[in-house]
Scaffold this active site. Structure first.
Site, short mmCIF file in Angstrom:
data_model
loop_
_atom_site.label_atom_id
_atom_site.label_comp_id
_atom_site.label_asym_id
_atom_site.label_seq_id
_atom_site.Cartn_x
_atom_site.Cartn_y
_atom_site.Cartn_z
CD GLU A 1 -3.96 -1.98 7.18
OE1 GLU A 1 -2.85 -2.28 6.79
OE2 GLU A 1 -4.53 -0.92 6.89
N GLY B 1 1.90 2.56 10.80
CA GLY B 1 2.92 3.61 10.68
C GLY B 1 3.56 3.97 12.01
CG ASN C 1 -1.76 1.22 1.36
OD1 ASN C 1 -1.85 2.01 0.42
ND2 ASN C 1 -2.41 1.40 2.51
CD1 TRP C 2 4.10 1.11 -2.35
CD2 TRP C 2 4.05 1.85 -4.46
NE1 TRP C 2 4.99 0.36 -3.07
CE2 TRP C 2 4.99 0.80 -4.37
CE3 TRP C 2 3.86 2.48 -5.70
CZ2 TRP C 2 5.72 0.36 -5.47
CZ3 TRP C 2 4.59 2.03 -6.79
CH2 TRP C 2 5.51 1.00 -6.68
CE LYS C 3 -0.38 3.49 4.56
NZ LYS C 3 -0.38 3.65 6.01
CG HIS D 1 -6.13 2.38 4.76
ND1 HIS D 1 -5.72 3.33 5.66
CD2 HIS D 1 -5.14 1.45 4.72
CE1 HIS D 1 -4.52 2.98 6.13
NE2 HIS D 1 -4.16 1.85 5.58
N GLY E 1 2.55 -0.96 4.36
CA GLY E 1 2.71 0.44 3.97
C GLY E 1 4.18 0.79 3.84
N GLY E 2 4.76 1.37 4.90
CA GLY E 2 6.13 1.89 4.88
C GLY E 2 7.15 0.95 4.24
CD GLU F 1 -3.16 5.89 6.39
OE1 GLU F 1 -3.08 5.92 5.14
OE2 GLU F 1 -2.28 5.37 7.12
CB SER G 1 4.41 -1.47 12.05
OG SER G 1 4.03 -0.12 12.25
P1 PGA Z 1 2.37 0.55 7.67
O1 PGA Z 1 0.98 0.78 6.89
O2 PGA Z 1 2.92 -0.77 7.20
O3 PGA Z 1 3.25 1.71 7.27
O4 PGA Z 1 2.06 0.53 9.12
C1 PGA Z 1 0.07 -0.26 6.72
C2 PGA Z 1 -1.20 0.29 6.10
O5 PGA Z 1 -1.69 1.33 6.56
O6 PGA Z 1 -1.77 -0.32 5.17
#
Ligand code: PGA
Length: 254
Positions: free
Chosen positions: A167, A173, A9-11, A95, A233-234, A97, A212
């Site tokens: 999640e 994050g 997930n590159w956001k 998601h 994500g990250g 966010e 994470s």
């Molecule tokens: P993260 O993000 O691995 O940076 O915690 C995961 C996500 O929000 O899909």
């Protein structure tokens, strides 16, 4: 057996030069990873270019969001048919966010998931509790409600197409991964709920963990019986790190 699925997930990250650098490095690293599904959810602006670069590989692309309407006066939105036109096999919906920053409700997420299926795109439906909800002992109840309501429009005969991403908001994050045991407890609850809603198909729906995830933590998470994948994500912005996550079987540390 549920086939493992590892999703990047590159956001709101990456431009076209960075994409090309990523795929140039990543594709050879995962060339022999044929026992897992690999999905990259890039920003909309890169989907076309991503499709060209992953052509001929087993990697699939995903949108990070979608609008449930077919077309029309919805400035700034992207319709399911547009994602299909870009070759997307999946799209992330709900998601945290989007739920917290843009006020998305379970009802809205349910509409998106159903609209995606109409276009043969598999929804990756995200659920998860906040730290306050967990501390108040409400985590499992919150997840159960999100699952029930976000999947309310999924017909039973299409249930296997969906993917769930659990999640916990407090792990996204933050560098604070849920322990494999905490994650498994939530996944088990989700599995029960899916079986109650969809019968036998509930056993075949894949449930990814997200929050994470790193190469160092992926093996223990994936070893849990109800964890079938990771939404990353990250760490997915780094081709080496994401390739190690894809090769989770070889990340065993002890
Ligand atoms: P993260 O993000 O691995 O940076 O915690 C995961 C996500 O929000 O899909």
């Amino acid at each position: 057996m549920r086939r493992p699925i590892l999703t990047a997930n590159w956001k709101m990250n990456m431009n076209s030069a960075e994409l090309t650098a990523f795929t140039g490095r990543f594709i050879p690293l995962v060339a022999n990873a044929d026992e897992v599904d690999i999905v990259i959810a890039s920003p909309f602006t890169l989907l076309d270019r991503l499709a060209q670069q992953i052509a001929g590989t087993t990697i699939q692309s995903a949108g990070q969001n979608v609008n449930p309407e077919e077309s029309g006066a919805f400035t700034g939105e992207i319709a399911p048919g547009m994602l299909a036109d870009m070759g997307c096999a999946y799209a992330i919906v709900g998601h945290s966010e989007r739920r917290t920053l843009y006020g998305e409700t379970d009802e809205w997420v349910a509409r998106k998931a159903a609209a995606l299926l109409d276009h043969r795109i598999r929804p990756i439906v995200c659920v998860g509790e906040t730290l306050e909800q967990r501390d108040a002992g409400r985590a499992l109840e919150i997840i159960e409600t999100q699952i029930r309501e976000s999947l309310a429009r999924i017909p039973r005969d299409q249930a296997e197409q969906i993917v769930i991403a659990y999640e916990p908001v407090w792990a996204i994050g933050t560098g604070r991964t849920a322990t494999p045991e905490i994650a498994q407890q939530a996944h088990e609850q989700i599995r029960k709920r899916l079986s109650a809603q969809f019968g036998e198909a509930g056993n075949r729906i894949r449930i990814q963990y997200g929050g994470s995830v790193k190469p160092e933590t992926v093996y223990d998470l994936m070893s849990q019986p109800d964890i079938d994948g990771a939404l990353v994500g990250g760490a997915s912005l780094d081709p080496e790190a994401f390739a190690r996550i894809v090769h989770f079987q070889s990340q065993r540390t002890q």
